[in-house]
Every structure is written in structure tokens, then in C-alpha cells.
Design a protein around this motif. Structure first.
Motif, mmCIF file in Angstrom:
data_model
loop_
_atom_site.group_PDB
_atom_site.id
_atom_site.type_symbol
_atom_site.label_atom_id
_atom_site.label_comp_id
_atom_site.label_asym_id
_atom_site.label_seq_id
_atom_site.Cartn_x
_atom_site.Cartn_y
_atom_site.Cartn_z
ATOM 1 N N HIS A 290 0.817 -1.132 -0.049
ATOM 2 C CA HIS A 290 0.022 -0.040 0.127
ATOM 3 C C HIS A 290 0.929 1.294 -0.061
ATOM 4 N N ALA A 291 1.933 1.353 0.832
ATOM 5 C CA ALA A 291 2.740 2.394 0.855
ATOM 6 C C ALA A 291 3.494 2.808 -0.549
ATOM 7 N N ALA A 292 4.070 1.510 -0.870
ATOM 8 C CA ALA A 292 4.818 1.658 -1.982
ATOM 9 C C ALA A 292 4.020 2.223 -3.343
ATOM 10 N N LEU A 293 2.628 1.825 -3.291
ATOM 11 C CA LEU A 293 1.853 2.165 -4.404
ATOM 12 C C LEU A 293 1.104 3.201 -4.304
ATOM 13 N N LEU A 294 0.776 3.631 -3.079
ATOM 14 C CA LEU A 294 -0.578 4.569 -3.007
ATOM 15 C C LEU A 294 -0.039 5.610 -2.009
ATOM 16 N N PHE A 295 0.080 5.099 -0.650
ATOM 17 C CA PHE A 295 0.113 6.154 0.248
ATOM 18 C C PHE A 295 1.113 5.934 1.346
ATOM 19 N N PRO A 296 1.924 6.817 1.643
ATOM 20 C CA PRO A 296 3.069 6.778 2.867
ATOM 21 C C PRO A 296 2.569 6.542 4.232
ATOM 22 N N GLY A 297 1.284 7.126 4.294
ATOM 23 C CA GLY A 297 0.883 7.248 5.662
ATOM 24 C C GLY A 297 0.004 6.059 6.160
ATOM 25 N N ASP A 298 0.418 4.831 5.246
ATOM 26 C CA ASP A 298 -0.331 3.505 5.557
ATOM 27 C C ASP A 298 -0.356 3.043 7.107
ATOM 28 N N ILE A 299 -1.604 2.484 7.487
ATOM 29 C CA ILE A 299 -1.829 2.321 8.834
ATOM 30 C C ILE A 299 -1.570 0.724 9.022
ATOM 31 N N LEU A 300 -1.799 -0.242 7.848
ATOM 32 C CA LEU A 300 -1.925 -1.652 8.214
ATOM 33 C C LEU A 300 -0.840 -2.264 8.451
ATOM 34 N N GLY A 301 0.523 -1.633 8.280
ATOM 35 C CA GLY A 301 1.715 -2.165 8.635
ATOM 36 C C GLY A 301 2.012 -2.101 10.284
ATOM 37 N N GLY A 302 1.595 -0.785 10.747
ATOM 38 C CA GLY A 302 1.312 -0.664 12.192
ATOM 39 C C GLY A 302 0.474 -1.359 12.782
ATOM 40 N N TYR A 303 -0.353 -1.863 12.211
ATOM 41 C CA TYR A 303 -1.567 -2.660 12.830
ATOM 42 C C TYR A 303 -0.920 -4.065 12.910
ATOM 43 N N GLY A 304 -0.465 -4.580 11.872
ATOM 44 C CA GLY A 304 0.211 -6.056 11.929
ATOM 45 C C GLY A 304 1.337 -6.081 12.781
ATOM 46 N N LEU A 305 2.166 -5.084 12.828
ATOM 47 C CA LEU A 305 3.188 -5.325 13.742
ATOM 48 C C LEU A 305 2.776 -5.216 15.227
ATOM 49 N N ALA A 306 2.076 -4.169 15.609
ATOM 50 C CA ALA A 306 1.426 -4.350 16.935
ATOM 51 C C ALA A 306 0.509 -5.514 17.104
ATOM 52 N N GLY A 307 -0.239 -6.133 16.248
ATOM 53 C CA GLY A 307 -0.968 -7.334 16.361
ATOM 54 C C GLY A 307 0.170 -8.347 16.810
ATOM 55 N N LEU A 308 1.258 -8.572 16.184
ATOM 56 C CA LEU A 308 2.253 -9.700 16.591
ATOM 57 C C LEU A 308 2.391 -9.632 18.115
ATOM 58 N N PHE A 309 2.673 -8.148 18.517
ATOM 59 C CA PHE A 309 2.928 -8.195 20.033
ATOM 60 C C PHE A 309 1.585 -8.505 20.810
ATOM 61 N N MET A 310 0.454 -8.100 20.416
ATOM 62 C CA MET A 310 -0.927 -8.556 21.125
ATOM 63 C C MET A 310 -1.066 -9.780 21.522
ATOM 64 N N LEU A 311 -0.318 -10.666 20.736
ATOM 65 C CA LEU A 311 -0.675 -12.241 20.692
ATOM 66 C C LEU A 311 -0.279 -12.548 22.106
ATOM 67 N N ALA A 312 0.983 -11.999 22.620
ATOM 68 C CA ALA A 312 1.536 -12.178 24.097
ATOM 69 C C ALA A 312 0.464 -11.605 25.059
ATOM 70 N N LEU A 313 -0.677 -10.910 24.758
ATOM 71 C CA LEU A 313 -1.334 -10.259 25.859
ATOM 72 C C LEU A 313 -2.693 -11.180 25.917
ATOM 73 N N LEU A 314 -2.793 -12.071 24.878
ATOM 74 C CA LEU A 314 -4.341 -12.716 25.014
ATOM 75 C C LEU A 314 -4.389 -13.497 26.297
ATOM 76 N N PRO A 315 -3.449 -14.037 26.901
ATOM 77 C CA PRO A 315 -3.638 -14.922 27.985
ATOM 78 C C PRO A 315 -3.496 -14.170 29.181
ATOM 79 N N VAL A 316 -3.242 -12.724 29.148
ATOM 80 C CA VAL A 316 -2.864 -12.018 30.316
ATOM 81 C C VAL A 316 -4.081 -11.611 31.097
ATOM 82 N N SER A 317 -3.929 -11.536 32.514
ATOM 83 C CA SER A 317 -5.321 -11.174 33.359
ATOM 84 C C SER A 317 -5.701 -9.747 33.037
ATOM 85 N N ASP A 318 -7.006 -9.295 33.279
ATOM 86 C CA ASP A 318 -7.599 -8.069 33.031
ATOM 87 C C ASP A 318 -6.594 -6.985 33.963
ATOM 88 N N ARG A 319 -6.211 -7.544 35.144
ATOM 89 C CA ARG A 319 -5.323 -6.634 35.957
ATOM 90 C C ARG A 319 -4.084 -6.284 35.397
#
Length: 434
Positions: free
Chosen positions: A149-178
Motif C-alpha cells: 500500500h505504501a509503495a504504490l499509493l500512500f506513505p501514511g499507511d496504517i496496516l503495517g503498524g496494525y500488523g506489527l502491533a498485532g504480533l505483540f498483542m498475541l502475547a497479551l491474549l492470556p494476560v489477566s484483566d489486571r
């Protein structure tokens, strides 16, 4: 109804789980060890998240379109410095109600969606390793979508940031609410630190604006890639806070069952939008030239305040759409014939906006295609001539056209092309099952 969970117990994506016995969405243990099930079906989709995504795509269009303007000086948040009254009013509205408020809502829905994906997989009996592979593949492919998306259209792409953050979020799935709330507190730090820079006037705007104003499409591509590579890690840090809060909300099915959470949604909408308005106002006045820029330090504070309260605003918008969905569902239930299990179909507008949200990836990319064709100097060239008000009008018309197109796809039962591709890459069958 008790919405909380025991903060001292491990918590999976769908609520408390014992250390040895993961629990699916229906309360049963997933023990058959099967591979991951396929993607969500249309019957399984909830109205509120799709409706929220569809509405917020209008905000994404309003936020992104002004970045395509060029040959004019820029102030805070990369807005061009307008002189006409109508253009300044348009800038004020966008900075107050849109900038820094749309992406947190999408990030929160992204975290919410990770919970939904996990819950469906566990309910179907999928094993934990298979679920993790699906989540990892989805986020890695989002990174690929982002760089294309960034290469062809728009440098302010948000998909890459979501994908990168989503990988980190996998570690939080089993974390308690606290633990989640503790992580949310930690994640406010990058929001404040990085968000403060939005209060500074940026002059030429760097590679991002250069990519959208150069006459050479090949040079524009190299500038877009350079900007994406430099900013995507910081984008990921910025979206972690709303993602964590979205995960917390997903555990409680707040948008799946909005009618059961009206009080919480009402409070979140009022508090979030009030904070966003009050916290964004100081920077808004600087952007439109009502209040002069006094010092770098003050502008940094304004930028941090605008960005942090923007997270509250994004959550407030999501809550507001949840309340709308609850009201619509109640109205349809009242319209159903007494004693019959018949649902009244949503209206055409609601259906079309929800269809846009269901196809949010395709619609997001379609916006970029339209803006490149209309605004860039190597295509339509309107970015050198339109003011902020006319640009906002183009953004809204683009969104309306895309909503209409999504509505047509919804009526004929077709998914968006980007969703089809991402799902085929994410849910490909394991070698042993081919």
C-alpha cells in the motif's frame, strides 16, 4: 450482569481460564486438537463492529485527504495553512473531531477482532498452536499489505503498524484483566511522547509530503517506502494502547451485545468525546491560526494532549456506534411480529455502511486509489489547487461512493477483493490437511 473477571486468575481472550483447561466461547473446553477453522461467516458477524468500521472510514478519508495537498506551507499535524474562513473552519472541524480520533477506534476494533477470532476458533475446538499460527499469519500478511500500500499509493499507511502491533498483542491474549490495565498504563507513554511531536510545525513535511507532491512517480514510490519504513515501528507503538483496551472490551462482548452494555457505552461515549473535544481544542486553535504558537514546549504539550485524548475520542466514537446498533436492534425487535421469531432487516443505509465496515480493508485501499488519481501531481493534480473545505468534500463524496459500492457487493453476497486475498493467505490449509 457481572462484567468483570477475577483479576488474579489467568485470562484468555474470552474470559477466565484455568491453567490447564482453555475454555471456548461457549464455556466448553477445546480438546480435540484440530487445526484452525476457517474465517468468520456472514451469519456470525455482529452489527456494531462493522457499523463502527464503516462510519470511521469516513473519518479516515477526512484525515488522509488533506495530506495530499501540496505547494503550500504546513503547520501542526501536517495541515496546510489556510487563509480563507471556510477552509479554516473545515480544518478546525477535522482537527477537532477526526485527526487522531479515527485510528484509535480502528485499533481498538482490531484488538476486539483478535478476541473474536480467538473465541470462534476455540469454540470450534481448534488447538492453541493452530490458533496462534492463524493470528501470526494474519498479522504478517497485514505487514505485507501495508508495505505494498505504501509503495504504490500512500506513505501514511496504517496496516503495517496494525500488523506489527498485532504480533505483540498475541502475547497479551492470556494476560489477566489486571495485567491488561497495567499494560494499558505502560502504553500511554509512547502515545504521549510520540504524540507530542504532532504539535510542532513541520515545514515541508518530510518524506511523506514529498512523496505526495513530487512530479516523478518513481521518486514518489521511493519516498513513500522510505517514510513507511521509518514510521511504521512508531505507528505500532501508538496503536498499542487502543488495541489493549479493545482486547479488554472484546472479552466482555461489549459490541457483540451492545444492548446489554448500554450504561457502559453511554458513559464511554460521553466521557470519551468530551475529553477529545477539550483536550484537542488548544492545538486546534493553533492549527487554524486563532491562537499563535507561543513556544516549542507549549506546542509539545498541546500535541501530547491532543493525541492522548484522541484515544478517548476513538473509544467514545466506538461506544456511540454501539449505542446506535443497540437502538436499531431494539427497534427491529419491536417491529417483529409478536410470537414469531422473525427479524426485521436493517435499512438500506445501515446495511450499506455495515457492508463497508465488513469490507473495511478493501474500502480503505480504495480510498487511497481515488486520492492518488485525483490529487497527486502525476495524476489529477487537484492537490495543488483545492483548499481544506473542498478537500473534505471530496473525501466525503469518495466515502459515499465506496459505501454505495460496498452495499452492492453486500446485496450480491460478494466479499471485498482485499478480504478475499487476506483470508486465503491467513486460513490456508496446513500441509497435513491438504
Amino acid at each position: 450482569m457481572r462484567m468483570g473477571t477475577d483479576s488474579d486468575r489467568p485470562v484468555g481472550a474470552d474470559g477466565p481460564v484455568g491453567a490447564d483447561r482453555p475454555v471456548g466461547a461457549d464455556g466448553s473446553a477445546g480438546t480435540d486438537g484440530r487445526g484452525a477453522r476457517g474465517p468468520v461467516t456472514r451469519q456470525e458477524r455482529a452489527l456494531a463492529p462493522d457499523l463502527a468500521r464503516g462510519v470511521m472510514l469516513a473519518f479516515i478519508a477526512l484525515a488522509n485527504a488533506p495530506l495530499f495537498l501540496y505547494d503550500r506551507p504546513r503547520g501542526p499535524r501536517l495541515h496546510v495553512i489556510d487563509t480563507g474562513l471556510v477552509d479554516r473552519i473545515a480544518s478546525f472541524v477535522v482537527v477537532t473531531f477526526v485527526d487522531g480520533r479515527a485510528y484509535p477506534m480502528f485499533a481498538a476494533l482490531f484488538g476486539y477482532g483478535m478476541v473474536q477470532l480467538y473465541r470462534r476458533q476455540r469454540a470450534s475446538g481448534s488447538a492453541e498452536p493452530a490458533i496462534r499460527r492463524v493470528q501470526v499469519r494474519r498479522n504478517l500478511w497485514l505487514l505485507v499489505f501495508g508495505i505494498v500500500h505504501a509503495a504504490l499509493l500512500f506513505p501514511g499507511d496504517i496496516l503495517g503498524g496494525y500488523g506489527l502491533a498485532g504480533l505483540f498483542m498475541l502475547a497479551l491474549l492470556p494476560v489477566s484483566d489486571r495485567g491488561l490495565l497495567a499494560w494499558a498504563a505502560v502504553c500511554t507513554v509512547p502515545v504521549v511522547v510520540l504524540g507530542s511531536t504532532y504539535g510542532l510545525a513541520t515545514g515541508g513535511g518530510g518524506a511523506l509530503v514529498g512523496a505526495l507532491s513530487t512530479q516523478d512517480p518513481w521518486e514518489a514510490m521511493s519516498l513513500r517506502l522510505a517514510d513507511w519504513l521509518a514510521t511504521t515501528p512508531f505507528t505500532a507503538l501508538m496503536v498499542l494502547l487502543p488495541m489493549v483496551l479493545g482486547l479488554w472490551a472484546g472479552r466482555r462482548r461489549i459490541l457483540d451485545e451492545p444492548e446489554r452494555h448500554r450504561v457502559l457505552l453511554r458513559r464511554a461515549a460521553v466521557a470519551g468525546l468530551t475529553l477529545a473535544l477539550a483536550g484537542g481544542l488548544p492545538l486546534d486553535l493553533v492549527v487554524v491560526g486563532v491562537q499563535p504558537s507561543s513556544s516549542v514546549t507549549v506546542n509539545l504539550v498541546y500535541g501530547a494532549l491532543h493525541t492522548l485524548t484522541g484515544v478517548a475520542g476513538g473509544l467514545g466514537y466506538a461506544a456511540l456506534v454501539g449505542l446506535l446498533a443497540a437502538r436499531l436492534q431494539s427497534r427491529w425487535a419491536r417491529q417483529a411480529l409478536p410470537g414469531q421469531r422473525r427479524e426485521v432487516a436493517p435499512g438500506r443505509i445501515t446495511t450499506a455502511v455495515a457492508a463497508c465496515g465488513e469490507r473495511s480493508l478493501s474500502c480503505y485501499l480504495a480510498q487511497s486509489v481515488v486520492f492518488v488519481l485525483l490529487f497527486t501531481p502525476y495524476a489529477g493534480g487537484l492537490g495543488a489547487h483545492l483548499g481544506s473545505a473542498a478537500t473534505a468534500g471530496v473525501a466525503l463524496l469518495t466515502w459515499l461512493a465506496i459505501v454505495a459500492g460496498a452495499g452492492v457487493l453486500g446485496r450480491v453476497g460478494r466479499r471485498g477483493p482485499a478480504e478475499v486475498l487476506l483470508r486465503s493467505l491467513t486460513y490456508r490449509a496446513p500441509r497435513g490437511n491438504r
